[in-house]
Design a protein around this motif. Structure first.
Motif, PDB file in Angstrom:
ATOM      1  N   LYS A 132       0.817  -1.210   0.000  1.00 59.65           N
ATOM      2  CA  LYS A 132       0.000   0.000   0.000  1.00 59.65           C
ATOM      3  C   LYS A 132       0.850   1.258   0.000  1.00 59.65           C
ATOM      4  N   ASN A 135      -1.757   0.130  -5.992  1.00 56.62           N
ATOM      5  CA  ASN A 135      -2.968   0.384  -6.779  1.00 56.62           C
ATOM      6  C   ASN A 135      -3.267  -0.778  -7.726  1.00 56.62           C
ATOM      7  N   ILE A 177      -8.311   0.588 -10.400  1.00 61.80           N
ATOM      8  CA  ILE A 177      -7.008   1.255 -10.356  1.00 61.80           C
ATOM      9  C   ILE A 177      -7.192   2.767 -10.422  1.00 61.80           C
ATOM     10  N   GLU A 195      -8.467   3.981  -7.092  1.00 58.22           N
ATOM     11  CA  GLU A 195      -7.453   3.880  -6.046  1.00 58.22           C
ATOM     12  C   GLU A 195      -6.451   5.037  -6.129  1.00 58.22           C
ATOM     13  N   ILE A 196      -6.114   5.433  -7.339  1.00 60.40           N
ATOM     14  CA  ILE A 196      -5.203   6.567  -7.506  1.00 60.40           C
ATOM     15  C   ILE A 196      -5.859   7.843  -6.983  1.00 60.40           C
ATOM     16  N   ASP A 231      -5.718   7.907  -3.309  1.00 69.12           N
ATOM     17  CA  ASP A 231      -4.376   8.295  -2.847  1.00 69.12           C
ATOM     18  C   ASP A 231      -4.214   9.811  -2.840  1.00 69.12           C
ATOM     19  N   THR A 253       3.193   6.825  -2.090  1.00 72.08           N
ATOM     20  CA  THR A 253       2.165   6.519  -3.083  1.00 72.08           C
ATOM     21  C   THR A 253       2.443   7.263  -4.385  1.00 72.08           C
ATOM     22  N   ALA A 292      -5.037   8.803 -13.438  1.00 74.95           N
ATOM     23  CA  ALA A 292      -6.300   8.178 -13.063  1.00 74.95           C
ATOM     24  C   ALA A 292      -7.355   8.403 -14.144  1.00 74.95           C
ATOM     25  N   SER A 319     -13.847  10.259  -6.068  1.00 70.92           N
ATOM     26  CA  SER A 319     -13.824   8.886  -5.561  1.00 70.92           C
ATOM     27  C   SER A 319     -15.240   8.337  -5.404  1.00 70.92           C
TER      28      SER A 319
END
Length: 282
Positions: free
Chosen positions: A131, A138, A177, A180-181, A184, A198, A212, A264
Motif C-alpha cells: 500500500k 494500486n 485502479i 485507487e489513484i 491516494d 504513493t 487516473a 472517488s
C-alpha cells in the motif's frame, strides 16, 4: 456488533460478493450453451458469495490494523483508531475471516481454493507493504477487485469459465485502479505523515489525476467489449452507458474541480452501475 460491521466495511463486502455471484451467473450462461446441460449453480453462488464476503472483510480489517496511524489523521472515526475495537482483537478477527473463507473456497474446488488463498496472502502483503509503494499497491487492489469475477468463473474452470469472464475482470481492474489513484490523492497528507510513497506523493496530485483519468477513459472505451464479444446482451450496453457517464463525471471532478473526495464517490457509483449492467446483461 456495529463496530465490527463497520470494520469489515460490510457494504463493500456485499458488493464484492455480489460481483462474484454475477461472475458465476455470467460464466454459467456462457458455457451452458456450449457444454450441454449444466445444473443451475445455486449452491456455488452461495458459497462463492460467502467466500468473497469473508475474505474481503478480512482484507479490510487487516488494512485498518496496519493503517491505524494514518487513520488517526485521515479517518479517526474508524473502529480501531477510535478505540472501539483493539488492535489485537482486530487481528484475530481478520485471521479468522481469512481462514474460514479460504476453507470454504477449497470445498468449492481446487482452483477456487488457490485463488482465495493467493488473494488472502496478497491482501495481507498489501496492507503491510504494498500500500505504501508507488503504483504497485494500486495495481494489487485493481487485481483483487477484478478477481471476484475470476473467482466466480473458476466454479466452471473445467468448461472455460475463467476465460468467459476474463474481459469483465479486466474492466473491473482498470476502473478500480483509477479510483485507487484518486483515493491516494485524497489521502496525501495522512500518507505523507506516515512515510508512505504513493503515486500521488511521488509524481504530485496533478499528474496522478491525469493518470487516473487516462485509465478511467480506457475503461470507458473498453466497456462495450462484453457486448461486442456476445458475452452480454444489448441490455448491458444500455445500462453501462449510465456507468460511463458517471466515469466521465468522476474524471471531471478530479481534473476540473480538483475534488478527489467527490471523484472517488463518483467512481464508486460508476462501478456499482457497471455491476448492475453486468447483471442485467446476463
Amino acid at each position: 456488533m456495529r463496530a465490527y460491521l463497520q470494520l469489515i466495511r460490510y457494504g463493500n463486502c456485499l458488493m464484492a460478493a455480489f460481483s462474484a455471484a454475477i461472475g458465476v451467473l455470467i460464466a454459467y450462461n456462457i458455457i451452458s450453451g456450449s457444454a450441454g446441460s449444466i445444473p443451475f449453480p445455486l449452491n456455488e453462488i452461495i458459497y462463492v458469495g460467502s467466500v468473497v464476503f469473508l475474505v474481503t472483510g478480512a482484507g479490510n480489517v487487516i488494512n485498518d490494523y496496519y493503517d491505524i496511524e494514518i487513520d488517526r489523521i485521515n479517518k479517526p472515526e474508524r473502529p480501531i483508531p477510535s478505540g472501539r475495537i483493539s488492535k489485537s482483537k482486530a487481528l484475530y478477527f481478520s485471521v479468522s475471516l481469512f481462514a474460514v473463507g479460504t476453507i470454504i473456497a477449497f470445498f468449492i474446488n481446487m482452483i477456487c481454493g488457490i485463488i482465495a488463498l493467493f488473494n488472502s496472502l496478497l491482501l495481507v502483503y498489501y496492507a503491510a507493504t504494498l500500500k505504501r509503494t508507488v503504483l504497485i499497491g494500486n495495481l494489487s487492489i485493481g487485481y483483487l477487485t477484478g478477481s471476484t469475477f475470476l473467482f466466480g468463473g473458476a466454479v466452471f474452470y473445467t468448461n472455460g469459465g475463467i476465460e468467459a469472464v476474463f474481459v469483465l475482470f479486466l474492466l473491473a481492474t482498470l476502473a478500480t485502479i483509477a479510483r485507487e489513484i484518486v483515493k491516494d490523492i485524497e489521502d496525501i497528507e495522512g500518507d505523507k505523515q506516515d512515510g508512505a510513497s504513493t503515486l500521488a506523493i511521488s509524481i504530485g496530485a496533478e499528474k496522478a489525476s491525469y493518470m487516473a483519468s487516462g485509465i478511467g477513459f480506457v475503461a470507458v472505451l473498453a466497456s462495450p467489449l462484453p457486448y461486442l464479444q456476445s458475452l452480454l446482451s444489448i441490455r448491458y450496453l444500455a445500462v453501462v452507458f449510465v456507468a460511463d457517464i458517471l466515469f466521465f463525471l468522476a474524471v471531471a471532478a478530479i481534473l476540473k474541480e480538483k475534488d478527489p473526495a467527490k471523484s472517488s464517490k463518483l467512481f464508486k457509483m460508476a462501478m456499482f452501475a457497471a455491476l448492475i449492467a453486468f447483471l442485467v446483461g446476463t
